[in-house]
Write a protein that holds these residues in place. Structure first.
Motif, PDB file in Angstrom:
ATOM      1  N   GLY A  11       0.796  -1.256  -0.130  1.00 21.36           N
ATOM      2  CA  GLY A  11      -0.113   0.159  -0.132  1.00 21.36           C
ATOM      3  C   GLY A  11       0.942   1.157  -0.070  1.00 21.36           C
ATOM      4  N   ALA A  12       2.095   1.393   0.190  1.00 25.51           N
ATOM      5  CA  ALA A  12       2.850   2.478   0.040  1.00 25.51           C
ATOM      6  C   ALA A  12       3.653   2.375  -1.179  1.00 25.51           C
ATOM      7  CB  ALA A  12       3.981   2.173   1.391  1.00 25.51           C
ATOM      8  N   GLN A  13       3.952   3.646  -1.607  1.00 21.49           N
ATOM      9  CA  GLN A  13       4.595   3.804  -2.887  1.00 21.49           C
ATOM     10  C   GLN A  13       6.199   3.228  -2.695  1.00 21.49           C
ATOM     11  OE1 GLN A  13       5.289   7.860  -4.608  1.00 21.49           O
ATOM     12  NE2 GLN A  13       4.088   7.474  -6.082  1.00 21.49           N
ATOM     13  N   ALA A  14       6.600   2.660  -3.602  1.00 23.40           N
ATOM     14  CA  ALA A  14       8.044   2.610  -3.677  1.00 23.40           C
ATOM     15  C   ALA A  14       8.867   3.507  -4.456  1.00 23.40           C
ATOM     16  CB  ALA A  14       8.085   0.907  -4.059  1.00 23.40           C
ATOM     17  N   ALA A  15       9.745   4.445  -3.883  1.00 25.99           N
ATOM     18  CA  ALA A  15      10.440   5.141  -4.684  1.00 25.99           C
ATOM     19  C   ALA A  15      11.903   4.832  -4.520  1.00 25.99           C
ATOM     20  CB  ALA A  15      10.041   6.578  -4.396  1.00 25.99           C
ATOM     21  N   VAL A  16      12.386   4.133  -5.465  1.00 26.62           N
ATOM     22  CA  VAL A  16      13.660   3.999  -5.664  1.00 26.62           C
ATOM     23  C   VAL A  16      14.762   4.963  -6.245  1.00 26.62           C
ATOM     24  CG1 VAL A  16      15.541   2.099  -5.822  1.00 26.62           C
ATOM     25  CG2 VAL A  16      13.350   1.690  -5.280  1.00 26.62           C
ATOM     26  N   GLY A  17      15.763   5.504  -5.717  1.00 23.24           N
ATOM     27  CA  GLY A  17      16.377   6.534  -6.409  1.00 23.24           C
ATOM     28  C   GLY A  17      17.773   6.020  -7.001  1.00 23.24           C
ATOM     29  N   PHE A  18      18.249   6.611  -8.257  1.00 25.38           N
ATOM     30  CA  PHE A  18      19.202   6.100  -8.793  1.00 25.38           C
ATOM     31  C   PHE A  18      20.404   7.071  -9.013  1.00 25.38           C
ATOM     32  CE2 PHE A  18      15.797   3.132  -9.521  1.00 25.38           C
ATOM     33  CZ  PHE A  18      16.232   2.115  -9.385  1.00 25.38           C
ATOM     34  N   LEU A  19      21.534   6.920  -8.707  1.00 26.82           N
ATOM     35  CA  LEU A  19      22.496   7.741  -9.086  1.00 26.82           C
ATOM     36  C   LEU A  19      23.429   7.064 -10.393  1.00 26.82           C
ATOM     37  CD1 LEU A  19      24.267   8.447  -5.439  1.00 26.82           C
ATOM     38  CD2 LEU A  19      22.989   9.905  -6.932  1.00 26.82           C
ATOM     39  N   TYR A  20      23.180   7.852 -11.392  1.00 25.80           N
ATOM     40  CA  TYR A  20      23.697   7.418 -12.536  1.00 25.80           C
ATOM     41  C   TYR A  20      24.546   8.076 -13.170  1.00 25.80           C
ATOM     42  CZ  TYR A  20      23.480   5.340 -17.402  1.00 25.80           C
ATOM     43  OH  TYR A  20      23.664   4.552 -18.511  1.00 25.80           O
ATOM     44  N   PRO A  21      25.867   7.792 -13.431  1.00 22.04           N
ATOM     45  CA  PRO A  21      27.107   8.263 -14.158  1.00 22.04           C
ATOM     46  C   PRO A  21      26.977   8.762 -15.498  1.00 22.04           C
ATOM     47  CG  PRO A  21      27.911   6.026 -14.077  1.00 22.04           C
ATOM     48  CD  PRO A  21      26.254   6.276 -13.493  1.00 22.04           C
ATOM     49  N   GLY A  22      26.923  10.106 -15.585  1.00 23.69           N
ATOM     50  CA  GLY A  22      26.874  10.685 -17.051  1.00 23.69           C
ATOM     51  C   GLY A  22      25.618  10.350 -17.727  1.00 23.69           C
ATOM     52  N   HIS A  23      25.585  10.380 -19.092  1.00 19.96           N
ATOM     53  CA  HIS A  23      24.486  10.198 -20.039  1.00 19.96           C
ATOM     54  C   HIS A  23      24.858   8.990 -21.011  1.00 19.96           C
ATOM     55  CE1 HIS A  23      22.417  13.819 -18.787  1.00 19.96           C
ATOM     56  NE2 HIS A  23      23.780  14.173 -18.511  1.00 19.96           N
ATOM     57  N   SER A  24      24.337   8.070 -20.866  1.00 18.27           N
ATOM     58  CA  SER A  24      24.610   6.872 -21.898  1.00 18.27           C
ATOM     59  C   SER A  24      23.095   5.971 -22.020  1.00 18.27           C
ATOM     60  CB  SER A  24      25.709   5.619 -21.315  1.00 18.27           C
ATOM     61  OG  SER A  24      26.697   6.507 -21.441  1.00 18.27           O
ATOM     62  N   ALA A  25      22.807   5.346 -21.096  1.00 19.82           N
ATOM     63  CA  ALA A  25      21.404   4.503 -21.191  1.00 19.82           C
ATOM     64  C   ALA A  25      20.584   4.601 -20.077  1.00 19.82           C
ATOM     65  CB  ALA A  25      21.960   3.070 -21.205  1.00 19.82           C
ATOM     66  N   GLU A  26      20.676   5.894 -19.610  1.00 17.64           N
ATOM     67  CA  GLU A  26      19.763   6.358 -18.504  1.00 17.64           C
ATOM     68  C   GLU A  26      18.335   6.164 -19.040  1.00 17.64           C
ATOM     69  OE1 GLU A  26      20.750  10.422 -20.429  1.00 17.64           O
ATOM     70  OE2 GLU A  26      21.853   8.248 -19.930  1.00 17.64           O
ATOM     71  N   ASP A  27      17.942   6.148 -20.227  1.00 16.88           N
ATOM     72  CA  ASP A  27      16.730   6.139 -20.558  1.00 16.88           C
ATOM     73  C   ASP A  27      15.942   4.783 -20.387  1.00 16.88           C
ATOM     74  OD1 ASP A  27      18.582   5.649 -22.711  1.00 16.88           O
ATOM     75  OD2 ASP A  27      17.226   5.911 -24.359  1.00 16.88           O
ATOM     76  N   ASP A  28      16.767   3.761 -20.152  1.00 19.20           N
ATOM     77  CA  ASP A  28      16.301   2.384 -19.646  1.00 19.20           C
ATOM     78  C   ASP A  28      15.356   2.441 -18.524  1.00 19.20           C
ATOM     79  OD1 ASP A  28      17.254   0.628 -21.339  1.00 19.20           O
ATOM     80  OD2 ASP A  28      18.795  -0.231 -20.178  1.00 19.20           O
ATOM     81  N   TYR A  29      15.647   3.645 -17.564  1.00 18.82           N
ATOM     82  CA  TYR A  29      14.916   3.394 -15.933  1.00 18.82           C
ATOM     83  C   TYR A  29      13.586   4.007 -16.375  1.00 18.82           C
ATOM     84  CZ  TYR A  29      19.273   2.404 -14.169  1.00 18.82           C
ATOM     85  OH  TYR A  29      20.542   1.448 -13.868  1.00 18.82           O
ATOM     86  N   PRO A  30      13.059   4.975 -17.302  1.00 22.19           N
ATOM     87  CA  PRO A  30      11.812   5.393 -17.417  1.00 22.19           C
ATOM     88  C   PRO A  30      11.248   4.241 -18.107  1.00 22.19           C
ATOM     89  CG  PRO A  30      13.268   6.755 -18.829  1.00 22.19           C
ATOM     90  CD  PRO A  30      13.908   6.239 -17.807  1.00 22.19           C
ATOM     91  N   ARG A  31      11.741   3.347 -19.114  1.00 21.86           N
ATOM     92  CA  ARG A  31      11.310   2.099 -19.882  1.00 21.86           C
ATOM     93  C   ARG A  31      11.218   1.162 -18.725  1.00 21.86           C
ATOM     94  NH1 ARG A  31      11.052  -0.451 -24.616  1.00 21.86           N
ATOM     95  NH2 ARG A  31      11.884   1.121 -25.708  1.00 21.86           N
TER      96      ARG A  31
ATOM     97  N   THR B  70      26.003  -0.427 -17.264  1.00 20.77           N
ATOM     98  CA  THR B  70      24.933   0.212 -16.985  1.00 20.77           C
ATOM     99  C   THR B  70      24.698   1.321 -18.032  1.00 20.77           C
ATOM    100  OG1 THR B  70      25.726   1.944 -15.356  1.00 20.77           O
ATOM    101  CG2 THR B  70      24.552   0.111 -14.427  1.00 20.77           C
ATOM    102  N   ALA B  71      25.959   1.411 -18.806  1.00 26.55           N
ATOM    103  CA  ALA B  71      26.012   2.070 -19.883  1.00 26.55           C
ATOM    104  C   ALA B  71      25.211   1.607 -21.462  1.00 26.55           C
ATOM    105  CB  ALA B  71      27.436   2.892 -20.568  1.00 26.55           C
ATOM    106  N   LEU B  72      25.019   0.340 -21.218  1.00 26.20           N
ATOM    107  CA  LEU B  72      24.250  -0.407 -22.274  1.00 26.20           C
ATOM    108  C   LEU B  72      22.891  -0.622 -22.102  1.00 26.20           C
ATOM    109  CD1 LEU B  72      25.562  -2.541 -24.659  1.00 26.20           C
ATOM    110  CD2 LEU B  72      25.240  -4.306 -22.782  1.00 26.20           C
ATOM    111  N   HIS B  73      22.325  -0.089 -23.389  1.00 23.12           N
ATOM    112  CA  HIS B  73      20.742  -0.389 -23.344  1.00 23.12           C
ATOM    113  C   HIS B  73      20.635  -1.839 -23.289  1.00 23.12           C
ATOM    114  CE1 HIS B  73      21.055   3.936 -24.877  1.00 23.12           C
ATOM    115  NE2 HIS B  73      20.019   3.948 -24.377  1.00 23.12           N
TER     116      HIS B  73
END
Length: 276
Positions: A3-23, A225-228
C-alpha cells in the motif's frame, strides 16, 4: 511496503543508457513494451503508456513504483581503473543525494558496475555504507545487485559478457568470486567509453551476450549500465536459453529488494519471476 509507494532513487554516471530507467518503470507498471526499442527511447519518445501493445498488467502493486534518477559527474569517461575509482568517489556520489531525497527516494542505488567493483569487495561495501549514511536510507550498487541476483537465481556458475577492456572486466570476475560465484567464462570487448557503449542497439547486445556465453554457465551477466538492455531482456533469454542478468535490470531489482518490494514482471526476465 504493502500500500506504500516504492520510490527507488538511482545515481547514474553521465549520459548513456539512463533512458532504460523510465522504460523499466513503464514495464513494471505494465504500460511499456519490453522489445523493439533501445537508444533514444526516453520518457518522451513513446516508450510509455500507449506506445503499442504493452505487456499484461503487472502484479503486486507495480503501479506504485517510481524510479527517479539523478546524474552524477562522470569526470573522465574511461573504462580505466584510475578513472573509475574517481568516478565512484564518495564526493561525486554525495553530490546527487539531496536531489534524490527531494524526489522521495526511500532507497538509493549507485547505478554503476565498474565504478563500484573496482574498489574490491570490501571497498565496494564501504562505498555503499557511506552512501547510506549520506542519504539516510538503505543503499547499494549495481555490483552488489549482480551478486544478490546471482544468489537469488541459485546460479553457481556464471559467464560474463562485458563491454569493458579485459583488465577492467577481471575486477568484476574477482568481485563475483568474492560473492561465492564461479565464473566459467569472461569476455571483454575492449570498449573504453560509456558514450560508445550507449550507441549499441539490439544486434550488438545480442552479439555480446552470445559471444560471452558458455555451455556450463547457468546465467550470463552483462555488467555495464551504459548498455541499453531493458528493451531486449526477453530476446536475450530466448537467444541464450538461460537467465540473462543485465546491469540496469538488476539495479532496479536491487532497489526494490532494499525496500522489500518484490515485483512479478515476466517481461523483465527470469529475475523478475522468482516470486512465482
Amino acid at each position: 511496503m504493502a500500500g506504500a509507494q516504492a520510490a527507488v532513487g538511482f545515481l547514474y554516471p553521465g549520459h548513456s543508457a539512463e533512458d532504460d530507467y523510465p522504460r523499466l518503470e513503464a514495464m513494471l507498471a505494465g504500460s511499456g513494451s519490453g522489445s523493439g526499442g533501445g537508444p533514444g527511447m526516453g520518457p518522451d519518445s513513446g516508450a510509455g503508456p500507449g506506445a503499442g501493445p504493452g505487456p499484461e498488467p503487472a502484479r503486486s502493486g507495480a503501479r506504485e513504483v517510481r524510479l527517479p534518477l539523478v546524474h552524477t559527474d562522470i569526470g573522465e569517461d574511461a573504462h580505466r581503473v584510475d578513472a573509475l575509482l574517481e568516478m565512484g568517489s564518495a564526493a561525486r556520489l554525495a553530490a546527487g543525494v539531496e536531489e534524490l531525497k527531494a524526489l522521495g527516494a526511500r532507497a538509493v542505488v549507485w547505478a554503476c558496475t565498474s565504478a563500484s567493483f573496482v574498489f574490491g569487495w570490501e571497498g565496494a561495501q564501504e562505498q555503499v555504507r557511506e552512501l547510506s549514511r549520506t542519504a539516510g536510507v538503505p543503499a547499494s550498487s549495481t555490483s552488489f545487485a549482480f551478486a544478490h541476483a546471482v544468489r537469488a537465481l541459485r546460479a553457481e556458475r556464471v559467464a560474463i559478457a562485458a563491454t569493458y577492456p579485459e583488465d577492467v572486466a577481471e575486477h568484476f570476475t574477482a568481485f563475483l568470486k568474492a560473492a561465492g560465484a564461479e565464473v566459467v567464462a569472461m569476455r571483454g570487448s575492449g570498449v573504453i567509453t560509456a558514450a560508445e557503449v550507449g550507441t549499441w542497439g539490439r544486434e550488438e547486445v545480442l552479439r555480446l551476450a552470445r559471444a560471452g556465453d558458455h555451455p556450463e554457465a547457468e546465467a550470463v551477466l552483462l555488467p555495464d549500465t551504459a548498455l541499453h538492455t531493458a528493451a531486449y531482456l526477453t530476446d536475450l533469454e530466448e537467444a541464450l536459453g538461460k537467465p540473462v542478468l543485465t546491469a540496469n535490470q538488476v539495479t532496479v531489482w536491487e532497489g526494490l529488494r532494499l525496500l522489500d518490494h518484490p515485483l512479478h514482471r515476466p517481461g523483465l526476465g527470469t529475475l523478475f519471476t522468482l516470486n512465482d
